[in-house]
Write a protein that holds these residues in place. Structure first.
Motif, mmCIF file in Angstrom:
data_model
loop_
_atom_site.group_PDB
_atom_site.id
_atom_site.type_symbol
_atom_site.label_atom_id
_atom_site.label_comp_id
_atom_site.label_asym_id
_atom_site.label_seq_id
_atom_site.Cartn_x
_atom_site.Cartn_y
_atom_site.Cartn_z
ATOM 1 N N ALA A 75 -9.209 2.155 26.081
ATOM 2 C CA ALA A 75 -9.585 1.674 24.742
ATOM 3 C C ALA A 75 -9.099 2.642 23.666
ATOM 4 O O ALA A 75 -8.609 2.226 22.609
ATOM 5 C CB ALA A 75 -11.092 1.475 24.644
ATOM 6 N N VAL A 76 -9.226 3.937 23.937
ATOM 7 C CA VAL A 76 -8.753 4.948 22.977
ATOM 8 C C VAL A 76 -7.231 4.906 22.884
ATOM 9 O O VAL A 76 -6.673 4.967 21.780
ATOM 10 C CB VAL A 76 -9.262 6.355 23.364
ATOM 11 C CG1 VAL A 76 -8.614 7.423 22.502
ATOM 12 C CG2 VAL A 76 -10.777 6.426 23.242
ATOM 13 N N GLN A 77 -6.555 4.781 24.019
ATOM 14 C CA GLN A 77 -5.094 4.702 24.004
ATOM 15 C C GLN A 77 -4.631 3.502 23.190
ATOM 16 O O GLN A 77 -3.694 3.602 22.382
ATOM 17 C CB GLN A 77 -4.545 4.604 25.438
ATOM 18 C CG GLN A 77 -4.660 5.901 26.204
ATOM 19 C CD GLN A 77 -4.295 5.743 27.678
ATOM 20 O OE1 GLN A 77 -4.501 4.691 28.277
ATOM 21 N NE2 GLN A 77 -3.769 6.804 28.268
ATOM 22 N N GLU A 78 -5.278 2.375 23.391
ATOM 23 C CA GLU A 78 -4.907 1.165 22.657
ATOM 24 C C GLU A 78 -5.124 1.345 21.152
ATOM 25 O O GLU A 78 -4.266 0.989 20.339
ATOM 26 C CB GLU A 78 -5.709 -0.031 23.170
ATOM 27 C CG GLU A 78 -5.265 -1.340 22.571
ATOM 28 C CD GLU A 78 -5.973 -2.537 23.173
ATOM 29 O OE1 GLU A 78 -6.263 -3.470 22.402
ATOM 30 O OE2 GLU A 78 -6.229 -2.546 24.387
ATOM 31 N N ILE A 85 1.502 2.433 15.480
ATOM 32 C CA ILE A 85 2.398 1.317 15.133
ATOM 33 C C ILE A 85 2.200 0.912 13.678
ATOM 34 O O ILE A 85 3.172 0.721 12.939
ATOM 35 C CB ILE A 85 2.179 0.121 16.082
ATOM 36 C CG1 ILE A 85 2.681 0.459 17.489
ATOM 37 C CG2 ILE A 85 2.878 -1.133 15.548
ATOM 38 C CD1 ILE A 85 2.267 -0.543 18.548
ATOM 39 N N ASN A 86 0.957 0.808 13.252
ATOM 40 C CA ASN A 86 0.675 0.395 11.876
ATOM 41 C C ASN A 86 1.090 1.451 10.860
ATOM 42 O O ASN A 86 1.657 1.131 9.814
ATOM 43 C CB ASN A 86 -0.804 0.061 11.704
ATOM 44 C CG ASN A 86 -1.185 -1.221 12.416
ATOM 45 O OD1 ASN A 86 -0.351 -2.077 12.673
ATOM 46 N ND2 ASN A 86 -2.446 -1.343 12.765
ATOM 47 N N LYS A 87 0.829 2.712 11.183
ATOM 48 C CA LYS A 87 1.077 3.797 10.233
ATOM 49 C C LYS A 87 2.563 4.147 10.128
ATOM 50 O O LYS A 87 3.080 4.346 9.030
ATOM 51 C CB LYS A 87 0.291 5.040 10.667
ATOM 52 C CG LYS A 87 0.318 6.162 9.646
ATOM 53 C CD LYS A 87 -0.292 7.476 10.119
ATOM 54 C CE LYS A 87 -1.559 7.370 10.872
ATOM 55 N NZ LYS A 87 -2.115 8.691 11.241
ATOM 56 N N VAL A 88 3.249 4.228 11.246
ATOM 57 C CA VAL A 88 4.610 4.758 11.252
ATOM 58 C C VAL A 88 5.678 3.667 11.367
ATOM 59 O O VAL A 88 6.779 3.826 10.866
ATOM 60 C CB VAL A 88 4.767 5.790 12.405
ATOM 61 C CG1 VAL A 88 6.163 6.367 12.453
ATOM 62 C CG2 VAL A 88 3.741 6.912 12.253
ATOM 63 N N TYR A 89 5.355 2.560 12.022
ATOM 64 C CA TYR A 89 6.357 1.530 12.296
ATOM 65 C C TYR A 89 6.067 0.212 11.580
ATOM 66 O O TYR A 89 6.509 -0.849 12.032
ATOM 67 C CB TYR A 89 6.488 1.310 13.811
ATOM 68 C CG TYR A 89 7.031 2.538 14.504
ATOM 69 C CD1 TYR A 89 8.396 2.800 14.528
ATOM 70 C CD2 TYR A 89 6.179 3.458 15.099
ATOM 71 C CE1 TYR A 89 8.902 3.934 15.139
ATOM 72 C CE2 TYR A 89 6.668 4.602 15.707
ATOM 73 C CZ TYR A 89 8.027 4.833 15.722
ATOM 74 O OH TYR A 89 8.525 5.969 16.324
ATOM 75 N N ASP A 90 5.342 0.274 10.482
ATOM 76 C CA ASP A 90 5.067 -0.908 9.650
ATOM 77 C C ASP A 90 4.480 -2.064 10.448
ATOM 78 O O ASP A 90 4.773 -3.233 10.189
ATOM 79 C CB ASP A 90 6.338 -1.379 8.931
ATOM 80 C CG ASP A 90 6.958 -0.300 8.063
ATOM 81 O OD1 ASP A 90 6.191 0.433 7.402
ATOM 82 O OD2 ASP A 90 8.197 -0.181 8.065
ATOM 83 N N GLY A 91 3.666 -1.744 11.455
ATOM 84 C CA GLY A 91 3.021 -2.767 12.254
ATOM 85 C C GLY A 91 3.932 -3.437 13.264
ATOM 86 O O GLY A 91 3.558 -4.431 13.880
ATOM 87 N N SER A 92 5.115 -2.893 13.467
ATOM 88 C CA SER A 92 6.111 -3.524 14.334
ATOM 89 C C SER A 92 6.213 -2.794 15.677
ATOM 90 O O SER A 92 6.793 -1.711 15.766
ATOM 91 C CB SER A 92 7.478 -3.516 13.634
ATOM 92 O OG SER A 92 8.477 -3.970 14.503
ATOM 93 N N ALA A 93 5.681 -3.419 16.724
ATOM 94 C CA ALA A 93 5.740 -2.822 18.059
ATOM 95 C C ALA A 93 7.185 -2.727 18.545
ATOM 96 O O ALA A 93 7.545 -1.777 19.248
ATOM 97 C CB ALA A 93 4.903 -3.640 19.040
#
Length: 122
Positions: A75-78, A85-93
């Motif tokens: 759960a922590v890893q997720e 992903i949200n902070k650095v990659y604009d929400g793009s996995a």
């Protein structure tokens, strides 16, 4: 409804790591392990355990100040991955995935494993 995971700092994750690896253990055992591993003072570890209790990540019981993880490593890893992903990659996995793959030459075995993972998503 998804449970909101409280942000845990690196030092708190060290405490949680002991619980995830060892299961329920007394606070003294956590303190001893982190003193040996990181050179931490026992009081530092107890303070971090109390912080984790306050955040709802650890439950304490008696006797012996037994500690039990209330949140799973997965759960922590997720939560941490989603935040990254949200902070650095604009929400793009897919941007994260491309960045990770572009950093290192992968073996044929690693590529095959990744293909299996992606196939499992479809």
């Amino acid at each position: 409804m998804e449970q909101e995971i409280t942000k845990l700092f690196d030092s708190e994750l060290k405490v949680m790591g002991i619980l995830w690896n060892e299961g329920d253990v007394p606070a003294k055992q956590i303190a001893d392990a982190l003193t040996k591993e990181l050179g931490w003072n026992k009081n530092t570890t107890y303070t971090l355990i109390k912080r984790c209790i306050k955040k709802g990540a650890i439950e304490r019981s008696e006797p012996n100040f037994m500690c039990h993880a209330l949140i799973s490593k997965e759960a922590v890893q997720e939560a941490e991955t989603t935040e990254l992903i949200n902070k650095v990659y604009d929400g793009s996995a897919d941007k994260l995935f491309a960045s990770l793959l572009g950093r290192k030459k992968l073996s044929a075995e690693q590529i095959e494993k990744l293909k299996q993972i992606v196939d499992g998503l479809e």
